[in-house]
Enzyme design. Structure first.
Site, short mmCIF file in Angstrom:
data_model
loop_
_atom_site.label_atom_id
_atom_site.label_comp_id
_atom_site.label_asym_id
_atom_site.label_seq_id
_atom_site.Cartn_x
_atom_site.Cartn_y
_atom_site.Cartn_z
N ASP A 111 63.52 110.46 52.82
CA ASP A 111 63.92 110.71 54.21
C ASP A 111 63.23 111.94 54.78
OD1 ASP A 111 65.70 108.57 54.59
OD2 ASP A 111 67.19 109.58 53.36
N ASN A 147 66.57 112.12 49.82
CA ASN A 147 66.55 110.65 49.80
C ASN A 147 67.96 110.17 49.51
OD1 ASN A 147 65.13 108.12 49.96
ND2 ASN A 147 65.28 107.95 47.73
#
Lengths: 370, 370
Positions: free
Chosen positions: A246, A256
């Site tokens: 992310d 993430n």
């Protein structure tokens, strides 16, 4: 590149370019149903209901939405064409206000509309340009994913056992996805991987989405519970771990899906390479390290009762539901981007990459950077 | 010790000693329902349906079953009393043939019956002895659990954050359980622990059973998904991990519920003590190390569809469902038994414990052995 649409693409244009066809992701994995969409309200609902999801995928969808609408308005006078399309874009943006790729794609199309009209193109010509732009947005994403897939595949061997966590596949992006890209590209080139997919509680993206994508692509996949990864690694079944991301901080710390950091720690314990895959744009040098990343906390009912026939934890007990965690850079073997493979020491190699970009402005195609 | 029954005991005798009252564990955690049982068929069904479960708990239940039945037959002639009780014991054994504690408890009661009758006791006297024996079986288990709890509690501090995995609580044993013992005993003594419980996919023993027990005991508990343990440890919320065990090898390698080894690896990474708790009898010196322990594989549907409203992984994808894993002895801080705390190096300390026992035959109350 010209896009050849496949029925496994989560978003694609119809043959006559009058509508968009999407996989209804709310029905997966029980049913594969397609929605054919050409009306503003249905476009809005598709985003709102998560029938289309994943940041890049929403951007691609929004690009096509604007193109389809522009086409429908191409007989209108220029001022009405402009005001209708602007109003529609605003309405689409309100379907999921936090989705940056949505407003980005809408703005890209409206900017093109403005510049086309003001440079004297007709409404018809402008609508055609907006359609080409939508295809370009889609192509760019496919190319970005393909580059990640190429770089990632260079690190894998035929026959490898691969562990994945969450879904970083085509359903959230385009054709190849990010984390799954090397597997999908490898399959096309005749590689045989044995993939193991963490189910990824509580939202089960692994079991529902990754497993669906891999099975559809003809890749051997086995779903496991998140807590089974250690046993698989000990049994020698895993040669590499592939995950998406992310956000990547300046020192390589990577945010993430929740559970990623645990998988990384266990992989390090067993000496198994742990690869993070994502677009170069995920690197945020404004974030010095993982401590600067706030952890989003989600609804406890996603743990207690969601998907279940009845609540599985007793009343009165709390459930803590963090959406992601941060994997320390020391646990990451390499970060695989569309611009190349970044290796430790990350603080230096990431800074170097950013400087090169700033000073030269050219596209890089380095491999195994630093 | 005389047992004072509590309504949180999974198995207890009714006040008039004519029936057994159990918590129907198939209804947990949604409902707390009690079954009052005094008929052979209901006894059989309670075991078969898993209303009563957990090896030690089944043994306790079977001990009481035999006592209740003996009481019902105490007006019969001796030969009929003996043949009826033997037949009933055989029938009970067939309810769950693999449950070693079941046949162990039935045999213990039948042996007592044989020796009592053959030494000239009346049927009435024999039935009374069998009732006392049932209480003794229960008391022995409570004492064993309490000793584990005492040793375990000596390693914890008031205010500690504790992570648990699976269920090693009272529902599977008696009053204090094994892995949960220090928490339940600590609560009685005014300790305040913040407990975090892995939900423990796929069978959710943590969310369903451990959380239920802790909440009922007035202990603050928060359920997390298995993949969230790393984040909690990084956040500094966990000061110790407590888990139960199925089998401990001669070198300290420990088989326990799937996911245990991953928790141990992550705890080691963050420098958090990892404690295994279980009866001394769990140590099997005939098993040299973890490699000699075969991993039981269970039904894939437990991952794909069990508990869910609809299957959560697509058709055509495999699910791998190992029931437990082996935690390497190098990851274990200490093994806490009813005979004391065993510390590394385990191969030596376990051998020493076994030798001491063999040579002296006395009960040991050592602490921090080796």
């Amino acid at each position: 590149m010209a896009i050849r649409y496949k029925d496994t693409d989560p978003v694609r244009l119809s043959k006559d370019k009058h509508s968009i066809i999407i996989i209804d992701q709310t029905k997966l994995p029980s049913k594969v149903e397609y929605l054919e969409i050409d009306k503003l309200d249905d476009m809005y609902d598709a985003i709102k209901s998560l029938a289309v999801r994943g940041a890049p995928c929403i951007g691609i969808f929004a690009g096509y939405c604007m193109a389809i609408l522009a086409r429908q308005y191409k007989k209108l006078p220029a001022d009405e064409f402009v005001s209708r399309l602007k109003a529609d874009g605003e309405h689409l943006n309100s379907s999921r206000p936090t989705a940056v790729n949505l407003s980005w794609a809408v703005k890209r199309q409206l900017d093109l509309m403005d510049s086309s009209i003001s440079s004297g193109l007709t409404v018809d010509q402008t609508a055609t340009r907006i359609m080409s732009e939508a295809v370009a947005i889609h192509e760019e994403d496919i190319m970005m994913c393909m580059r990640i897939a190429e770089f990632g595949l260079s690190l894998l061997n035929d026959g490898d056992g691969i562990l994945t966590h969450c879904n970083a596949g085509a359903l959230a992006t385009s054709r190849y996805g990010t984390g799954l890209g090397p597997l999908l590209l490898g399959r096309e080139r005749g590689y045989h991987f044995h993939v193991y997919t963490d189910e990824t509680r509580p939202l089960l993206q692994g079991a529902r989405l990754t497993a669906f994508e891999l099975v559809h692509a003809g890749i051997e996949d086995t779903v496991i519970c998140d807590n089974m990864a250690s046993l698989l690694m000990k049994q020698g079944k895993i040669q590499a771990v592939l995950v998406g991301c992310d956000r990547i901080a300046a020192n390589g710390d990577t945010a993430n899906k929740i559970g990623t950091s645990g998988v990384a720690i266990i992989a390090k314990h067993y000496g198994i390479p742990f690869y993070v895959l994502g677009p170069y744009s995920t690197i945020d040098v404004g974030t010095p390290d993982g401590d600067a990343i706030e952890i989003e906390e989600r609804d406890p009912e996603e743990i207690r009762s969601m998907w279940y026939e009845r609540p599985m934890a007793p009343k009165g007990v709390k459930c803590y539901n963090p959406a992601f965690d941060v994997t320390d850079h020391s646990l990451i073997t390499a970060i695989i981007t569309d611009k190349g493979i970044i290796k430790p020491p990350f603080e230096r190699s990431i800074a170097q990459v950013m400087n090169i970009k700033k000073s030269s402005g050219r596209t890089m195609h380095f491999r195994r950077f630093s």
